[in-house]
Design a protein around this motif. Structure first.
Motif, PDB file in Angstrom:
ATOM      1  N   GLU A  39       2.340   1.776  -3.194  1.00 27.54           N
ATOM      2  CA  GLU A  39       1.177   2.184  -4.480  1.00 27.54           C
ATOM      3  C   GLU A  39       1.047   3.538  -4.415  1.00 27.54           C
ATOM      4  O   GLU A  39       0.930   4.536  -5.171  1.00 27.54           O
ATOM      5  CB  GLU A  39      -0.087   1.579  -4.401  1.00 27.54           C
ATOM      6  CG  GLU A  39       0.155   0.114  -4.588  1.00 27.54           C
ATOM      7  CD  GLU A  39      -1.191  -0.678  -4.268  1.00 27.54           C
ATOM      8  OE1 GLU A  39      -2.082  -0.074  -3.508  1.00 27.54           O
ATOM      9  OE2 GLU A  39      -1.308  -1.911  -4.725  1.00 27.54           O
ATOM     10  N   ASP A  40       1.007   4.172  -2.722  1.00 28.12           N
ATOM     11  CA  ASP A  40       0.951   5.726  -2.655  1.00 28.12           C
ATOM     12  C   ASP A  40       2.099   6.432  -3.232  1.00 28.12           C
ATOM     13  O   ASP A  40       2.011   7.453  -3.778  1.00 28.12           O
ATOM     14  CB  ASP A  40       1.035   5.684  -1.099  1.00 28.12           C
ATOM     15  CG  ASP A  40      -0.347   5.298  -0.201  1.00 28.12           C
ATOM     16  OD1 ASP A  40      -1.391   4.847  -0.990  1.00 28.12           O
ATOM     17  OD2 ASP A  40      -0.223   5.174   0.663  1.00 28.12           O
ATOM     18  N   GLU A  70       0.851  -1.257   0.103  1.00 28.90           N
ATOM     19  CA  GLU A  70       0.042  -0.078   0.061  1.00 28.90           C
ATOM     20  C   GLU A  70       0.742   1.283  -0.087  1.00 28.90           C
ATOM     21  O   GLU A  70       0.550   2.220  -0.687  1.00 28.90           O
ATOM     22  CB  GLU A  70      -0.936   0.047   1.184  1.00 28.90           C
ATOM     23  CG  GLU A  70      -2.020  -1.045   1.197  1.00 28.90           C
ATOM     24  CD  GLU A  70      -2.889  -1.246   2.551  1.00 28.90           C
ATOM     25  OE1 GLU A  70      -2.551  -0.491   3.407  1.00 28.90           O
ATOM     26  OE2 GLU A  70      -3.874  -1.725   2.474  1.00 28.90           O
ATOM     27  N   GLU A 110       3.182  10.094  -9.905  1.00 33.25           N
ATOM     28  CA  GLU A 110       2.324  10.026 -11.222  1.00 33.25           C
ATOM     29  C   GLU A 110       1.588  11.432 -11.498  1.00 33.25           C
ATOM     30  O   GLU A 110       1.539  12.031 -12.418  1.00 33.25           O
ATOM     31  CB  GLU A 110       1.427   8.915 -11.443  1.00 33.25           C
ATOM     32  CG  GLU A 110       0.562   8.859 -12.488  1.00 33.25           C
ATOM     33  CD  GLU A 110      -0.365   7.884 -12.612  1.00 33.25           C
ATOM     34  OE1 GLU A 110      -1.365   7.841 -13.360  1.00 33.25           O
ATOM     35  OE2 GLU A 110      -0.413   6.905 -11.669  1.00 33.25           O
ATOM     36  N   LEU A 111       0.998  11.730 -10.250  1.00 30.46           N
ATOM     37  CA  LEU A 111       0.201  12.990 -10.128  1.00 30.46           C
ATOM     38  C   LEU A 111       1.310  14.277 -10.220  1.00 30.46           C
ATOM     39  O   LEU A 111       0.818  15.162 -10.695  1.00 30.46           O
ATOM     40  CB  LEU A 111      -0.468  13.153  -8.668  1.00 30.46           C
ATOM     41  CG  LEU A 111      -1.760  12.209  -8.746  1.00 30.46           C
ATOM     42  CD1 LEU A 111      -2.351  12.011  -7.427  1.00 30.46           C
ATOM     43  CD2 LEU A 111      -2.661  12.601  -9.766  1.00 30.46           C
ATOM     44  N   SER A 147      -2.325  17.012 -17.132  1.00 27.83           N
ATOM     45  CA  SER A 147      -3.524  16.581 -16.397  1.00 27.83           C
ATOM     46  C   SER A 147      -4.467  17.717 -16.376  1.00 27.83           C
ATOM     47  O   SER A 147      -4.100  18.865 -16.247  1.00 27.83           O
ATOM     48  CB  SER A 147      -3.314  16.330 -14.956  1.00 27.83           C
ATOM     49  OG  SER A 147      -4.362  16.348 -14.053  1.00 27.83           O
ATOM     50  N   LEU A 182       3.820   5.548  -5.938  1.00 24.87           N
ATOM     51  CA  LEU A 182       3.869   5.453  -7.452  1.00 24.87           C
ATOM     52  C   LEU A 182       2.760   6.567  -7.558  1.00 24.87           C
ATOM     53  O   LEU A 182       2.846   7.384  -8.806  1.00 24.87           O
ATOM     54  CB  LEU A 182       3.565   4.296  -7.977  1.00 24.87           C
ATOM     55  CG  LEU A 182       4.584   2.934  -7.531  1.00 24.87           C
ATOM     56  CD1 LEU A 182       4.030   1.958  -8.130  1.00 24.87           C
ATOM     57  CD2 LEU A 182       5.855   3.695  -8.408  1.00 24.87           C
ATOM     58  N   GLU A 183       1.867   6.678  -6.888  1.00 26.52           N
ATOM     59  CA  GLU A 183       0.676   7.602  -7.324  1.00 26.52           C
ATOM     60  C   GLU A 183       0.928   9.155  -7.119  1.00 26.52           C
ATOM     61  O   GLU A 183       0.464   9.968  -7.952  1.00 26.52           O
ATOM     62  CB  GLU A 183      -0.610   7.098  -6.354  1.00 26.52           C
ATOM     63  CG  GLU A 183      -1.832   8.069  -6.715  1.00 26.52           C
ATOM     64  CD  GLU A 183      -3.123   7.982  -5.697  1.00 26.52           C
ATOM     65  OE1 GLU A 183      -3.958   8.522  -5.803  1.00 26.52           O
ATOM     66  OE2 GLU A 183      -2.881   7.167  -4.884  1.00 26.52           O
ATOM     67  N   HIS A 213       1.621  15.524  -1.681  1.00 23.66           N
ATOM     68  CA  HIS A 213       2.574  14.311  -2.392  1.00 23.66           C
ATOM     69  C   HIS A 213       4.017  14.314  -2.158  1.00 23.66           C
ATOM     70  O   HIS A 213       4.449  13.458  -2.199  1.00 23.66           O
ATOM     71  CB  HIS A 213       2.213  14.658  -4.113  1.00 23.66           C
ATOM     72  CG  HIS A 213       0.657  14.613  -4.440  1.00 23.66           C
ATOM     73  ND1 HIS A 213      -0.035  13.644  -3.937  1.00 23.66           N
ATOM     74  CD2 HIS A 213       0.001  15.283  -4.990  1.00 23.66           C
ATOM     75  CE1 HIS A 213      -1.357  13.542  -4.224  1.00 23.66           C
ATOM     76  NE2 HIS A 213      -1.236  14.405  -4.944  1.00 23.66           N
ATOM     77  N   THR A 270       4.957  12.431   0.855  1.00 20.08           N
ATOM     78  CA  THR A 270       4.836  10.942   0.594  1.00 20.08           C
ATOM     79  C   THR A 270       5.917  10.320  -0.212  1.00 20.08           C
ATOM     80  O   THR A 270       6.591   9.315   0.136  1.00 20.08           O
ATOM     81  CB  THR A 270       3.563  10.683  -0.423  1.00 20.08           C
ATOM     82  OG1 THR A 270       2.341  10.927   0.094  1.00 20.08           O
ATOM     83  CG2 THR A 270       3.597   9.188  -0.788  1.00 20.08           C
TER      84      THR A 270
END
Length: 474
Positions: A23-24, A20, A30-31, A40, A26-27, A52, A55
């Motif tokens: 995944e946070d 998890e 990406e953002l 975006s 990578l997200e 972000h 993170t």
């Protein structure tokens, strides 16, 4: 459960948690990439960017640093305002001074002052270097706003605003607004401020109303064609206390408020986001103060400074606790004779403490919002005493019955019922009087109120319970 099964379950949970977190990570990447590359549709706010980045920092310090460098000046500026101190330090250490100056120039004047003060708290030399590199207009604006006291409206205003002279046409004003918006010199425009030739504020026209008029009309003609006082502005003086400004925003549901000087000349505006920040800061300060914690000390880097600030209140608590203990010790013979008293004592102090805290919290909050003043003490006391009178009677009777059933001593039930009623009544009274009195003495009612309340409710609760027990049961 066998040990091997337990270890296997723990390992599975750890694997899920790591997945998890990855995944946070990578997200977040990406953002941020989408924002940086402008791929975006949804633009990230300063708060989003900061979250972000947090993170990334948790997972990979190098990736985090690289993204600090990748952010454009505008995004960096928006995020820097929202960053905690440790992240802003990273920005100052890893981002070139030239980019920091560019980021500072992207901000509106009030945010420039706020961020520069923030940087100055961390690194005075860096703050001075950044200020020296700014253009003359930005320097002038920052110095102008910095001259106001921190509790004055002028300290919270931004100088950038949309204004027009009375003899200008609607078309000229709208064309200028379009230009200001395209160049990024002005954001969050709500109203046009109409001024005379001397710059004195005369009217405030919402944009939604302005654009429905014929563009060939002058601003003066627009005003004269409207209903009387329709565009009469509500405003604040630059020397006005910021608490009064907050009250105006809440009372009239404003989105923006023009600020004038002593001559009535328009000098700036305060927007709703500024007021939101002020309310949030005040609420945080009240929570800290009610807990006996210094909000500024909690932001310090060292454990010693924060611990020292808390220790002062803990020392006062210790002193008041010793007084309450002395009261209990005074009735030690009574407690030895009737052991049930020791079991019931915490109930009396706990219930009265909660009743007092309820009254205290409500009173402090109403004082902070400006709903009540010391002169309203009679009405406030009447209401709070009415509440604790009913609650005192209900819970006194309930506890008296419980004590009688529990220990099979009828008079013990009477004693604790009377003590409970007395304690709750005094707690409600003190929870209201203490903050009102502190406010009258020009002391922040949130500071120290809880310490005084706890001490007095404990002393009154223990003394009334043990005193009545000694008088009635022995």
């Amino acid at each position: 459960m066998p040990k091997n099964e337990s270890n296997s379950k723990t390992n599975d949970e750890n694997d899920i948690q790591k997945k998890e977190l990855h995944e946070d990570f990578l997200e977040a990447k990406e953002l941020l990439d989408s924002h940086i590359n402008e791929t975006s549709e949804d633009e990230l706010s300063g708060v989003d960017i900061t979250e972000h980045l947090k993170t990334l920092k948790k997972h990979d310090e190098d990736e985090y640093t690289s993204y600090l460098e990748k952010l454009d000046a505008e995004s960096l500026a928006d995020a820097a305002i929202e960053m905690p101190e440790h992240m802003l330090k990273d920005v100052l250490e890893n981002v070139p001074k030239e980019k920091l100056v560019e980021a500072m120039e992207e901000l509106e004047s009030d945010d420039q002052v706020e961020l520069l003060e923030y940087i100055d708290d961390i690194d005075e030399v860096k703050a001075r270097e950044i200020f020296d590199e700014l253009d003359d207009d930005d320097k002038e604006d920052i110095l102008k706003l910095s001259n106001y006291d921190e509790d004055e409206a002028g300290a919270y205003m931004q100088i950038e605003l949309f204004k027009a002279n009375l003899d200008e046409t609607v078309k000229e004003a709208v064309d200028r607004l379009r230009s200001l918006r395209h160049t990024g010199e002005l954001e969050s425009v709500y109203q046009l401020f109409a001024v005379d030739k001397k710059g004195v504020l005369k009217y405030s026209i919402p944009l939604a109303d302005l654009i429905i008029y014929n563009f060939s009309l002058t601003i003066d003609e627009v005003v004269r064609s409207a209903k009387e006082d329709e565009f009469r502005p509500k405003f604040a003086q630059d020397s006005e206390h910021i608490d009064d400004v907050v009250t105006k925003f809440e009372k009239f549901d404003l989105s923006v408020l023009p600020v004038v000087d002593s001559r009535g000349v328009l000098v700036g505006r305060i927007t709703t986001d500024d007021i939101h920040d002020i309310i949030q800061e005040r609420a945080t300060e009240q929570i800290y103060n009610l807990a006996g914690v210094d909000d500024e000390a909690e932001e310090e880097d060292t454990l010693f400074k924060a611990g020292k600030a808390r220790a002062i209140w803990l020392l006062l608590n210790l002193f008041t606790a010793l007084i309450a203990s002395f009261i209990i010790g005074f009735f030690d013979k009574t407690i030895e004779t009737i052991v049930a008293l020791a079991i019931l004592m915490p109930i009396v102090s706990g219930m009265s403490g909660n009743a007092g805290t309820q009254a205290l919290t409500v009173t402090v909050r109403r004082l902070a919002l400006g709903e009540i003043e010391f002169n309203d003490k009679k009405g406030v006391l009447k209401k709070e005493i009415g509440i604790v009178l009913v609650n005192g009677l209900v819970f006194a009777c309930l506890l008296g019955i419980v004590a009688y059933i529990w220990f099979d001593i009828a008079m013990l039930g009477v004693v604790i019922a009377c003590a409970m009623f007395i304690s709750i009544m005094f707690a409600g009274f003190l929870g209201t009087v203490i903050p009102l009195t502190l406010k009258k003495l020009n002391i922040d009612p949130a500071v120290g109120s809880s310490v005084l309340l706890t001490a007095l409710t404990d002393i009154i609760g223990f003394f009334s319970f043990l005193g009545l027990a000694t008088w009635i049961l022995l």
